[in-house]
Write a protein that holds these residues in place. Structure first.
Motif, PDB file in Angstrom:
ATOM      1  N   PRO A   1       0.864  -1.173  -0.051  1.00  0.00           N
ATOM      2  CA  PRO A   1      -0.107   0.135   0.176  1.00  0.00           C
ATOM      3  C   PRO A   1       0.899   1.250  -0.123  1.00  0.00           C
ATOM      4  CG  PRO A   1      -0.123  -1.016   2.212  1.00  0.00           C
ATOM      5  CD  PRO A   1       0.830  -1.924   1.189  1.00  0.00           C
ATOM      6  N   PRO A   2       0.378   2.363  -0.276  1.00  0.00           N
ATOM      7  CA  PRO A   2       1.103   3.694  -0.502  1.00  0.00           C
ATOM      8  C   PRO A   2       1.383   3.916   1.152  1.00  0.00           C
ATOM      9  CG  PRO A   2      -1.086   3.952  -1.737  1.00  0.00           C
ATOM     10  CD  PRO A   2      -1.024   2.627  -1.046  1.00  0.00           C
ATOM     11  N   PRO A   3       2.487   4.784   1.217  1.00  0.00           N
ATOM     12  CA  PRO A   3       3.334   5.278   0.479  1.00  0.00           C
ATOM     13  C   PRO A   3       4.448   4.648  -0.198  1.00  0.00           C
ATOM     14  CG  PRO A   3       4.108   6.237   2.358  1.00  0.00           C
ATOM     15  CD  PRO A   3       2.846   5.192   2.681  1.00  0.00           C
ATOM     16  N   ALA A   4       4.446   3.054   0.046  1.00  0.00           N
ATOM     17  CA  ALA A   4       5.543   2.457  -0.425  1.00  0.00           C
ATOM     18  C   ALA A   4       5.876   2.448  -2.088  1.00  0.00           C
ATOM     19  CB  ALA A   4       5.135   0.794  -0.350  1.00  0.00           C
ATOM     20  N   ALA A   5       7.230   2.547  -2.224  1.00  0.00           N
ATOM     21  CA  ALA A   5       7.560   2.892  -3.721  1.00  0.00           C
ATOM     22  C   ALA A   5       8.019   1.553  -4.177  1.00  0.00           C
ATOM     23  CB  ALA A   5       8.798   3.915  -3.594  1.00  0.00           C
ATOM     24  N   GLU A   6       6.969   1.029  -4.797  1.00  0.00           N
ATOM     25  CA  GLU A   6       7.106  -0.189  -5.824  1.00  0.00           C
ATOM     26  C   GLU A   6       7.122   0.150  -7.096  1.00  0.00           C
ATOM     27  OE1 GLU A   6       7.219  -4.113  -7.469  1.00  0.00           O
ATOM     28  OE2 GLU A   6       5.177  -2.693  -7.437  1.00  0.00           O
ATOM     29  N   TRP A   7       7.700  -0.541  -8.100  1.00  0.00           N
ATOM     30  CA  TRP A   7       7.982  -0.059  -9.357  1.00  0.00           C
ATOM     31  C   TRP A   7       6.505  -0.066 -10.060  1.00  0.00           C
ATOM     32  CZ3 TRP A   7      12.659  -3.577 -10.957  1.00  0.00           C
ATOM     33  CH2 TRP A   7      13.867  -3.142 -10.432  1.00  0.00           C
ATOM     34  N   GLY A   8       5.633  -1.135  -9.933  1.00  0.00           N
ATOM     35  CA  GLY A   8       4.308  -1.263 -10.403  1.00  0.00           C
ATOM     36  C   GLY A   8       3.308  -0.154  -9.939  1.00  0.00           C
ATOM     37  N   THR A   9       3.330   0.033  -8.597  1.00  0.00           N
ATOM     38  CA  THR A   9       2.882   1.283  -7.925  1.00  0.00           C
ATOM     39  C   THR A   9       3.185   2.515  -8.551  1.00  0.00           C
ATOM     40  OG1 THR A   9       2.493  -0.082  -5.850  1.00  0.00           O
ATOM     41  CG2 THR A   9       2.157   2.269  -5.811  1.00  0.00           C
TER      42      THR A   9
END
Length: 339
Positions: free
Chosen positions: A289-297
């Protein structure tokens, strides 16, 4: 008479010429006591006449090892594409483990005054709608993606090796049962199977890793089974069994090590497939979930600004594409050199 004089070395004098007198050694305690006097001109006496190891390292040993390493690496150094792809993969891995080395920006720190800035020297990938540095978010997102992808590939390798070794070594109805189950998994599209599993398990990085591992595991199982069939008929395996080794020892010491080559190449190739699948699941909202900086997100969050700020989705997408392309190129090159 001079024609009959033969000189042998520098120590033999010509006939008729008296040899030069040898000076007597100085009288010491040993000579005074009647002991043996040392021989003049003699060097130090060696005691290692047995020819044993003296503890000295042969100077050519390190050179031979370096030459062997160079012979292994040389076919890869002749391929500039492989060197560039391997260097980029190394950068991605190192930046995922230590992102602070390559960027000083906090991936979650917002700066509204600098929102939606284009790529430049201050912000290599620009900034997003909240003023966060996009390059920093991509590098910090590497940590989540690499961790999830590594977990998925590790689970797939362990399960695939177990199924492939058991099916290939035992054969019979066990082989038929296991391989028909694997064929059913192979018949299903990877992303569709992963979606079904992650929907049942729930959202998050761990459910995504399990879902993707189930999708790529059949390839490892079939590859391992084929290699086990090839290796178990070799002469050294029969010799080990004739010598009294148990089946478990034969599998662990002979079959499994000699079946690892194609599995390693497939692991690198499927690592790119897992990156693409996990990024796709994150794009659809199944990731962290946000604010995690994952490539697809990151790619998904930039869809609303494709007209005004296309770099929000374009640059993370290009980064993911380069990672997958580099992994595929490294795997293909390893396969070509190995064959």
């Amino acid at each position: 008479m001079s024609e009959n004089i033969l000189v042998k070395g520098s120590e033999q004098a010509a006939p008729g010429v008296p040899p030069a007198p040898v000076p007597a050694p100085a009288a010491g305690p040993a000579s005074a006591a009647g002991g043996a006097a040392p021989v003049a001109g003699s060097g130090p006496i060696r005691t290692d006449t047995g020819g044993g190891h003296t503890g000295e390292r042969h100077p050519a040993g390190g050179h031979l090892r370096r030459s062997a390493v160079f012979e292994v690496v040389r076919p890869f150094l002749r391929r500039p594409g492989f060197v560039l792809a391997a260097a980029f993969i190394a950068f991605v891995v190192v930046s995922g483990l230590f992102p602070g080395v390559f960027t000083s920006y906090d991936p979650t720190a917002t700066t509204p005054a600098e929102k939606l800035r284009g790529p430049g020297l201050d912000h290599l990938f620009g900034t997003d709608e909240l003023g966060r540095d996009l390059f920093s978010r991509v590098l910090h997102g590497s940590t989540l993606t690499i961790r999830t992808t590594g977990g998925a590939v590790l689970i797939a390798i362990v399960a695939g090796l177990a199924l492939g070794v058991v099916a290939g070594f035992l054969g019979g109805w066990i082989d038929s049962l296991l391989m028909r189950t694997v064929d059913v998994a192979l018949a299903l599209p990877l992303l569709l199977l992963a979606l079904a599993i992650v929907t049942a398990l729930g959202f998050g990085m761990l459910p995504m890793a399990i879902a993707v591992s189930v999708g790529i595991m059949p390839g490892f199982a079939r590859t391992t089974r084929a290699e086990v069939f090839r290796v178990k008929g070799q002469a050294y395996v029969e010799a080990a069994r004739t010598g009294g080794a148990s089946w478990i020892r034969v599998m662990w010491r002979h079959v499994l090590p000699n079946s690892w080559g194609p599995v390693m190449v497939l692991a690198i190739l499927d690592f790119g497939t897992a990156v693409l699948s996990i990024s796709s699941l994150s794009f659809l909202g199944f990731g962290a979930p946000p604010p995690a900086a994952e490539w697809g997100t990151l790619i998904s969050s930039g869809r609303n600004y494709l007209v005004t700020s296309p770099w929000l989705s374009l640059l993370p997408g290009l980064f993911v594409g380069l990672v997958v392309f580099s992994l595929n190129h490294v795997a293909r090159t390893l396969e070509e050199v190995r064959s």
